[in-house]
Motif scaffolding. Structure first.
Motif, PDB file in Angstrom:
ATOM      1  N   ASP A   1       0.682  -1.307  -0.045  1.00 37.78           N
ATOM      2  CA  ASP A   1       0.022  -0.063   0.062  1.00 37.78           C
ATOM      3  C   ASP A   1       0.810   1.353   0.025  1.00 37.78           C
ATOM      4  OD1 ASP A   1      -2.586   1.262   0.025  1.00 37.78           O
ATOM      5  OD2 ASP A   1      -2.138   1.776   2.164  1.00 37.78           O
ATOM      6  N   ILE A   2       2.115   1.206  -0.074  1.00 36.89           N
ATOM      7  CA  ILE A   2       3.120   2.413  -0.032  1.00 36.89           C
ATOM      8  C   ILE A   2       2.549   3.211  -1.420  1.00 36.89           C
ATOM      9  CG2 ILE A   2       5.334   3.377  -0.244  1.00 36.89           C
ATOM     10  CD1 ILE A   2       4.743   2.233   2.540  1.00 36.89           C
ATOM     11  N   ARG A   3       2.352   4.435  -1.257  1.00 39.07           N
ATOM     12  CA  ARG A   3       2.066   5.350  -2.359  1.00 39.07           C
ATOM     13  C   ARG A   3       2.990   6.413  -2.395  1.00 39.07           C
ATOM     14  NH1 ARG A   3      -2.732   4.898   0.570  1.00 39.07           N
ATOM     15  NH2 ARG A   3      -2.702   7.271   1.096  1.00 39.07           N
ATOM     16  N   VAL A   4       3.412   7.097  -1.316  1.00 39.08           N
ATOM     17  CA  VAL A   4       4.400   8.043  -1.362  1.00 39.08           C
ATOM     18  C   VAL A   4       5.718   7.856  -0.572  1.00 39.08           C
ATOM     19  CG1 VAL A   4       2.711   9.720  -1.945  1.00 39.08           C
ATOM     20  CG2 VAL A   4       3.218   9.329   0.465  1.00 39.08           C
TER      21      VAL A   4
ATOM     22  N   PRO B   1      -3.234   0.244   8.499  1.00 42.38           N
ATOM     23  CA  PRO B   1      -2.458  -0.662   8.978  1.00 42.38           C
ATOM     24  C   PRO B   1      -1.004  -0.077   9.188  1.00 42.38           C
ATOM     25  CG  PRO B   1      -3.692  -1.723   7.424  1.00 42.38           C
ATOM     26  CD  PRO B   1      -3.956  -0.273   7.506  1.00 42.38           C
ATOM     27  N   LEU B   2      -0.571   0.726   8.470  1.00 45.11           N
ATOM     28  CA  LEU B   2       0.804   1.457   8.316  1.00 45.11           C
ATOM     29  C   LEU B   2       1.009   2.518   9.288  1.00 45.11           C
ATOM     30  CD1 LEU B   2       1.653   1.362   4.613  1.00 45.11           C
ATOM     31  CD2 LEU B   2       2.543  -0.121   6.074  1.00 45.11           C
ATOM     32  N   LEU B   3      -0.280   2.716   9.940  1.00 49.05           N
ATOM     33  CA  LEU B   3      -0.325   3.923  10.748  1.00 49.05           C
ATOM     34  C   LEU B   3       0.177   5.221  10.172  1.00 49.05           C
ATOM     35  CD1 LEU B   3       0.782   2.176  14.172  1.00 49.05           C
ATOM     36  CD2 LEU B   3      -1.307   2.719  13.690  1.00 49.05           C
ATOM     37  N   SER B   4      -0.212   5.460   8.966  1.00 46.49           N
ATOM     38  CA  SER B   4       0.129   6.503   8.129  1.00 46.49           C
ATOM     39  C   SER B   4      -0.852   6.858   7.049  1.00 46.49           C
ATOM     40  CB  SER B   4       1.484   6.608   7.573  1.00 46.49           C
ATOM     41  OG  SER B   4       1.739   7.715   6.651  1.00 46.49           O
ATOM     42  N   ASP B   5      -1.678   8.022   7.135  1.00 45.31           N
ATOM     43  CA  ASP B   5      -2.252   8.421   6.191  1.00 45.31           C
ATOM     44  C   ASP B   5      -1.849   8.669   4.660  1.00 45.31           C
ATOM     45  OD1 ASP B   5      -1.387  10.711   6.637  1.00 45.31           O
ATOM     46  OD2 ASP B   5      -3.200  11.742   7.008  1.00 45.31           O
ATOM     47  N   GLN B   6      -0.248   8.664   4.761  1.00 46.85           N
ATOM     48  CA  GLN B   6       0.393   8.881   3.689  1.00 46.85           C
ATOM     49  C   GLN B   6       0.078  10.210   2.933  1.00 46.85           C
ATOM     50  OE1 GLN B   6       1.906   5.515   1.289  1.00 46.85           O
ATOM     51  NE2 GLN B   6       0.301   4.399   2.228  1.00 46.85           N
ATOM     52  N   ARG B   7      -0.411  11.025   3.815  1.00 51.15           N
ATOM     53  CA  ARG B   7      -0.550  12.444   3.294  1.00 51.15           C
ATOM     54  C   ARG B   7       0.371  13.332   3.883  1.00 51.15           C
ATOM     55  NH1 ARG B   7      -6.021  12.622   1.087  1.00 51.15           N
ATOM     56  NH2 ARG B   7      -6.405  14.593   1.755  1.00 51.15           N
TER      57      ARG B   7
ATOM     58  N   THR C   1       3.046  12.063   6.844  1.00 50.92           N
ATOM     59  CA  THR C   1       2.896  11.308   7.986  1.00 50.92           C
ATOM     60  C   THR C   1       3.744  10.127   8.090  1.00 50.92           C
ATOM     61  OG1 THR C   1       0.632  12.319   7.906  1.00 50.92           O
ATOM     62  CG2 THR C   1       1.343  10.345   9.325  1.00 50.92           C
ATOM     63  N   PRO C   2       4.745   9.906   8.784  1.00 54.69           N
ATOM     64  CA  PRO C   2       5.635   9.040   9.029  1.00 54.69           C
ATOM     65  C   PRO C   2       4.691   7.814   9.642  1.00 54.69           C
ATOM     66  CG  PRO C   2       5.929  10.391  10.823  1.00 54.69           C
ATOM     67  CD  PRO C   2       5.069  11.249  10.053  1.00 54.69           C
TER      68      PRO C   2
END
Length: 540
Positions: free
Chosen positions: A212-215, A372-378, A419-420
């Motif tokens: 799910d890594i996007r950024v 699950p990654l505890l980041s919204d990747q925003r 967001t880390p």
């Protein structure tokens, strides 16, 4: 005993008395487990009662664990806090010349989602990770530790992302090429001695192999295209001519182009000169020159030939794929106390359990540290103190780092950073995009009110000695720059205001963050190689 409200405990007792026998036994078991601090047993017991149709048990699931249809956070945001912000005014899309280094890419995105309190924590499971080719990962391990990929052959990926330093370098702002040693013992040396710090903190590498890594990068300059998830946006434009396996492999191509990190300064070596001349692609570009270096080493050429089943020149995309495979394997962290709790394998400690309830409830941490990654990747402007050399200079000459806005050219992204993710977070300090905080408690307190936090910030960065560096804390006395950081943070807080937390509550959240540690990943898997195909020495 966990600090549940009196009405919750009373409800548990009344449930146990009035429910049918099988349900009553489940509830009694669950309540006894709560008294022992055994959250996993309590969760299973109450879930079993709820599954048998007891609405009151389901209500308890929502009240205590924050899950299910009855979940109701007590500190819900106000209507003004949850209103969808107005869509930002985006500039027209701009094409990026394929050969231009670090040209900004402007993309159209939907307006930001409103903040909303989540109701359910999620753990990591094996299926959330792409499979790793271990044979390729072993080649990648050598490349990850090999200084041959740096212009002056004096620094490797591992220098700033070492397994013994929680996949970072243990300092706020590190020294790349032109220095020796690890962590805060690193110092400039040699004819090409480092004259400046790397402008951002080395981010931890945990779980970058997740599907799910996007950024990637603090400013997200390597990112899946929102309009075409199969494509990856980069500072070098589209890279379709390469056979890159993942967004992580794409990211691995860029540190070698940074003059402060790995390339060096123009004139020091052919790689640095190519980068300075914006020659990145093709056989005579920086990537092609590095691939030729690796291909000329028998150990790498034969290793790749054995892996792919045929002899051929080693390409920069193969190098990137191998490094990504190693990172995915070495720095996978999904066997934490929290993840075991979510898999119903073990209980959290009472303090960590209380911290989890705060994290996903009152403290509102999970509005950004979600999924699950505890980041919204925003990207969020959290008013982190601007220290170090900064990544950009404005027309007045002072240094600054405007974060995401340097990539999108959108003013609403000013001073916003990704967001880390939080696995192994207590081990991966200093914290913040510039590592301004060496105390995690101070970092959490700053997040509660970043505008006031900027005013009371006391320098605490961990910085290797560097006599020629610009004043490390100079930006903190620049009223114009500090005001811009405060303004961006205030804008964030108008949408997302953290409640006041007591010292005890902060301690509980810290206990929960400690429960996000994965001892096996911290111990390492493949570890550092003893020797390298280049004959150079690995950082150990």
């Amino acid at each position: 005993m966990p600090r549940f409200s009196i009405n919750v405990i009373a409800a548990a007792v009344s449930l146990g008395i009035s429910a049918p026998n099988a349900v009553a036994q489940s509830l009694e078991s669950g309540f006894s487990a709560l008294e022992r601090g055994d959250f996993a047993t309590a969760y299973r017991a109450m879930r079993e009662a709820a599954a048998q149709g007891d609405a009151r048990a389901a209500s308890m699931m929502g009240e205590i664990f924050g899950v299910g249809p009855y979940a109701r956070p007590s500190e819900a945001p106000s209507a003004s806090q949850t209103a969808t912000p107005a869509a930002p005014q985006l500039r027209p899309e701009a094409a990026v010349p394929a050969g231009r280094l670090l040209a900004p890419v402007v993309i159209r995105r939907p307006p930001p989602r409103p903040f909303a309190v989540p109701t359910r924590p999620e753990g990591l499971i094996d299926d959330m990770f792409a499979p790793v080719d271990l044979a390729l990962a072993e080649i990648g391990r050598d490349l990850f530790f090999d200084p041959v990929l740096s212009g002056n052959k004096d620094v490797s990926c591992a220098t700033c992302h070492h397994p013994t330093l929680a996949s970072g370098d243990g300092v706020s702002l590190g020294l790349g090429t032109g220095a020796v040693g690890l962590g805060d013992d690193r110092s400039p040396t040699g004819p090409y001695a480092a004259a400046e710090r790397i402008p951002r903190n080395a981010p931890a590498l945990w779980n970058l192999g997740a599907r799910d890594i996007r950024v990637l990068f603090h400013d997200g300059r390597v990112e899946r295209d929102p309009s075409n998830p199969a494509a990856v946006l980069t500072p070098q434009g589209p890279l379709e001519y390469m056979a890159l396996d993942s967004i992580l492999a794409t990211q691995a191509l860029f540190p070698v182009l940074s003059h402060a990190e790995m390339a060096g300064r123009a004139g020091e070596n052919e790689i640095a000169t190519a980068v300075a001349q914006e020659r990145i692609h093709g056989d005579t570009g920086a990537w092609g020159l590095l691939a030729a270096r690796v291909d000329a080493l028998d150990g790498y050429r034969t290793g790749f030939a054995a892996w792919r089943g045929q002899d051929a020149a080693v390409g920069i995309d193969e190098i990137a794929n191998a490094i990504a495979a190693f990172i995915s394997h070495e720095f996978r962290a999904n066997d934490t106390a929290f993840d075991r709790y979510m898999r119903e394998e073990a209980a959290l400690s009472p303090e960590a359990g209380e911290g989890m309830r705060l994290f996903f409830g009152k403290a509102r941490c999970a509005e950004c540290h979600s999924g699950p990654l505890l980041s919204d990747q925003r990207f969020h402007a959290m008013g982190e103190p601007p220290i170090g050399p900064g990544k950009e200079r404005d027309s007045h000459g002072y240094t600054r780092d405007i974060g995401r806005a340097a990539f999108t050219l959108d003013r609403s992204d000013a001073y916003a950073f990704r967001t880390p993710m939080l696995r192994n977070v207590v081990h991966s300090g200093p914290w913040g995009h510039a590592g301004a905080f060496s105390d995690l408690r101070d970092f959490l307190i700053h997040h509660m009110d970043p505008v006031k936090g900027l005013e009371r910030y006391s320098p605490q960065a961990v910085l290797p000695q560097l006599a020629s560096a610009v004043q490390d804390y100079g930006a903190l006395s620049n009223r114009m720059q500090l005001g811009a950081v405060k303004k961006a943070a205030a804008s964030t807080m108008r949408r997302y205001a953290m409640p006041a937390l007591s010292d005890a509550e902060i301690g509980m959240i810290l206990a929960f963050l400690d429960a996000l540690s994965d001892p096996a990943s911290l111990d390492g898997r493949l570890g550092a190689p003893d020797t390298l195909p280049s004959g150079l020495q690995p950082d150990r």
